[in-house]
Design a protein around this motif. Structure first.
Motif, short mmCIF file in Angstrom:
data_model
loop_
_atom_site.label_atom_id
_atom_site.label_comp_id
_atom_site.label_asym_id
_atom_site.label_seq_id
_atom_site.Cartn_x
_atom_site.Cartn_y
_atom_site.Cartn_z
N THR A 1 4.57 -21.82 -19.15
CA THR A 1 4.78 -23.11 -18.47
C THR A 1 5.89 -23.04 -17.42
O THR A 1 6.11 -24.00 -16.68
N GLY B 1 4.32 -25.85 -24.73
CA GLY B 1 2.91 -25.90 -24.38
C GLY B 1 2.43 -27.34 -24.36
O GLY B 1 2.96 -28.18 -25.10
N GLU B 2 1.44 -27.65 -23.53
CA GLU B 2 1.02 -29.05 -23.37
C GLU B 2 0.60 -29.70 -24.68
O GLU B 2 0.81 -30.89 -24.89
N SER C 1 7.60 -22.28 -24.08
CA SER C 1 6.34 -21.63 -23.71
C SER C 1 6.51 -21.01 -22.33
O SER C 1 6.45 -21.71 -21.32
N GLN D 1 1.74 -28.82 -27.68
CA GLN D 1 2.78 -28.67 -28.70
C GLN D 1 3.28 -30.04 -29.14
O GLN D 1 3.65 -30.88 -28.32
N THR E 1 2.96 -35.06 -28.00
CA THR E 1 2.79 -33.77 -27.34
C THR E 1 3.47 -33.82 -25.98
O THR E 1 3.70 -34.91 -25.43
N SER F 1 2.95 -18.85 -14.01
CA SER F 1 1.72 -18.41 -14.68
C SER F 1 0.71 -17.86 -13.69
O SER F 1 -0.27 -17.22 -14.07
#
Length: 350
Positions: free
Chosen positions: A193, A294-295, A190, A297, A308, A139
Motif C-alpha cells: 500500500t 491492507g484495504e 502492508s 484489514q 476496515t 506497488s
C-alpha cells in the motif's frame, strides 16, 4: 529561481495580481517556539531509546529519525530529480501524466486530497493549497505511457530504491511501537500500500500569503518525511501551539497516522500538522512516504468500532465531499455505554 511558467496557472495569477499590501502570518509568528522545537524527540534507529519512543508516541505524535540507513547520496539524488521535474513548464508536466490510469503515477496541484485511484477530489478556488505534487504508488513500477521523459524514468528507479528503505523503516518503527503497546502493529503495515508523494511548494510573494497544506492528520499507520534541506515550512501541533520543524540534513521526520492511533487504543496519537509557505527566494521540495493497512484489514480497538481501512477511506472521502473537511476517527468512536440502573432507580421506575 524557477521560471514562473513552471507553476500551475492559478499560482501565476495570484503572483501577478498582487496589490502591494504586505501581510504578516500572525498565527505562525505567534506560535514559533524555539524551546519546544529543541525538545522534539530524536530517535536513533540503530539504538532506539524505548522510553523516548514511548514519549514521542504519547506526547508528540512525531519525532526526528537519525541513523536510518538510507544512503545520503540517494536522498540528494531524489531531491535533485524532483527539482528538475517541477522546473519543467506546467503544460509539459500535465502532458507527461495525461494517460495515467488507476493505480499509476499521477500529477496534481492545488490540493493534497486524492481518491483511492490517485485522482484529486474537487476543491473550491477559495481552498487552493499552494502545492503541486506527483503521486507514486510503490506497488506499480509503471509510469503512464506518456511519461517518456528520460529523467522521469530514472527518477522512478530512484523512488523504487527509496521505497524499499521506507518499507524497512516503517515496519521497524511499527514493530517497536507495537511492543510498547503490547500489540502486533507490524501486522497492520502492508508494504504494497506504500506510496510516495513528491511535493513542491512554490515560492510565494510576500503580499500573497498562502497555505502549502492545510492542517490535517494522516490516514496512514505511519508517515515518513524527507524535508528540504534549505527551506522550512512543516509545523506540528503540540499543546495548541504550532511547532515549526526546521530541516536537519540527513534526518527523516516520522509522524503517527490515524491507523496507529486506532490500533493502539489511543496510546499513540495521530498528530495534526500543516505546511506554511515561506516568503523566500526558493521553492520547497518535500518527499513523503505513507503506508497503510491492507484495504480489507480490520482495525480492532476498544476505543473504536471495528472497521476496515477501505471503510475508513470511503468515509473520509464522503465527508470531504459533503462537509468540506475530514472527520476521521471520530466517525468510528464507540458510543459510551450507559451504566446499569441501580435497584433504587429500578424501583422508582416500577
Amino acid at each position: 529561481m524557477n521560471d514562473p511558467q513552471s507553476y500551475p496557472p492559478v499560482f501565476r495569477r495570484r503572483r501577478q495580481t498582487s496589490n502591494g499590501t504586505i501581510h504578516v502570518d500572525e498565527v505562525t509568528t505567534q506560535h514559533k517556539s524555539p524551546p519546544l522545537e529543541a525538545a522534539v524527540p530524536v530517535i536513533d534507529l540503530e539504538r532506539p531509546d524505548v522510553e523516548k519512543l514511548r514519549e514521542a508516541g504519547r506526547e508528540w505524535g512525531f519525532f526526528r529519525l537519525v541513523n536510518h540507513g538510507v544512503p545520503e547520496p540517494l536522498l540528494e539524488q531524489l531531491k535533485t530529480h524532483a527539482a528538475d521535474f517541477f522546473a519543467q513548464p506546467f503544460d509539459s508536466k500535465q502532458a507527461l501524466f495525461s494517460s495515467g490510469g488507476d493505480g499509476t503515477a499521477s500529477y496534481f496541484w492545488g490540493t493534497p486530497i486524492l481518491n483511492s485511484s490517485g485522482r484529486t477530489l474537487d476543491k473550491s478556488a477559495q481552498e487552493i493549497n499552494w502545492v503541486e505534487a506527483i503521486n507514486l504508488p510503490l506497488s506499480s513500477s509503471q509510469l503512464p505511457a506518456t511519461c517518456h521523459h528520460p529523467s522521469l524514468q530514472s527518477f522512478r528507479t530512484l523512488v523504487g530504491e527509496y521505497g524499499k528503505h521506507m518499507g524497512r523503516i516503517s515496519r521497524t518503527v511499527a514493530d517497536a511501537m507495537g511492543k510498547l503497546a503490547s500489540l502486533e502493529c507490524g501486522d497492520y503495515v502492508s508494504e504494497p500500500t506504500g506510496i510516495i508523494r513528491v511535493y513542491r511548494y512554490p515560492q510565494v510573494p510576500p503580499q500573497q500569503p498562502a497555505d502549502g497544506m492545510q492542517a490535517h492528520t494522516d490516514s496512514s499507520v505511519v508517515s515518513i518525511v524527507l524535508q528540504d534541506d534549505q527551506v522550512s515550512g512543516l509545523e506540528f501541533l503540540k499543546n495548541d501551539v504550532w511547532v515549526p520543524l526546521e530541516p536537519v540534513p540527513n534526518t527523516l521526520v516520522v509522524n503517527i497516522g490515524d491507523m496507529m492511533q486506532a490500533i493502539s487504543d489511543d496510546e499513540f496519537r495521530s498528530v495534526k500538522h500543516r505546511v506554511k509557505v515561506k516568503k523566500c527566494k526558493e521553492d520547497r521540495i518535500s518527499i513523503c512516504y505513507f503506508v497503510f493497512p491492507g484495504e480489507g484489514q480490520i482495525m480492532e480497538s476498544s476505543k473504536y468500532k471495528p472497521f476496515t481501512y477501505r471503510e475508513f477511506q470511503q468515509q473520509v472521502q464522503e465527508d470531504i465531499k459533503t462537509l468540506g473537511f475530514k472527520v476521521g476517527l471520530e466517525r468510528f468512536k464507540r458510543l459510551p455505554v450507559d451504566p446499569p440502573a441501580t435497584k433504587l432507580t429500578a424501583s422508582l421506575i416500577n
